[in-house]
Design an enzyme around this catalytic site. Structure first.
Site: not given
Ligand code: THU
Length: 126
Positions: A48, A57, A59, A90
């Protein structure tokens, strides 16, 4: 020989990757593990930045790692986080997976109950 039932191994790899998340803003730690057609597992976790748009993310971290290691054929991806039913990818991740891993099964699990794995196709997610 590739494991005929790789879901559990992949979820286990995603749980390990989850511990490497850099998520000081949301504190939502996500782990992902991609399975290549040759049986290799490549993992990622979310990273982040204070401005949400620059966050990446789990993925996509896993996918970008795999692609830049020369891997282009994927049969599955596991994604885990402490969320009821597990975290759902997402829109951006769905589009990237549709382009680079269209045939991959998507296995989602709540990291607090990792034996309960839900399965989706990329097509279902789009
Ligand atoms: N996030 C992911 O890494 N993958 C997902 O499938 C859902 C969301 C992360 C993004 C962000 O760092 C945190 O989760 C909150 O949304």
């Amino acid at each position: 020989m590739p494991n005929p039932n790789p879901r559990r191994a992949l979820v286990t790899a995603a749980l390990k990757a989850q511990q490497t998340a850099v998520a000081p803003y949301s504190n939502f730690h996500v782990g992902a593990a991609l399975l290549t057609a040759s049986g290799k597992i490549i993992t990622g976790a979310n990273v982040e930045r204070a401005s949400y748009g620059l966050t990446c993310c789990a993925e996509r971290v896993a996918l970008f790692k795999a692609l830049t290691q020369g891997e282009h054929a994927f049969t599955g991806i596991a994604v885990v986080a402490a969320a009821d039913g597990g975290p759902m990818p997402c829109g951006a991740c769905r589009q990237l997976l549709a382009e680079y891993a269209p045939g991959a099964a998507v296995w989602i699990a709540d990291s607090r109950k990792p034996s309960r794995i839900r399965q989706f196709s990329i097509a279902q997610l789009l």
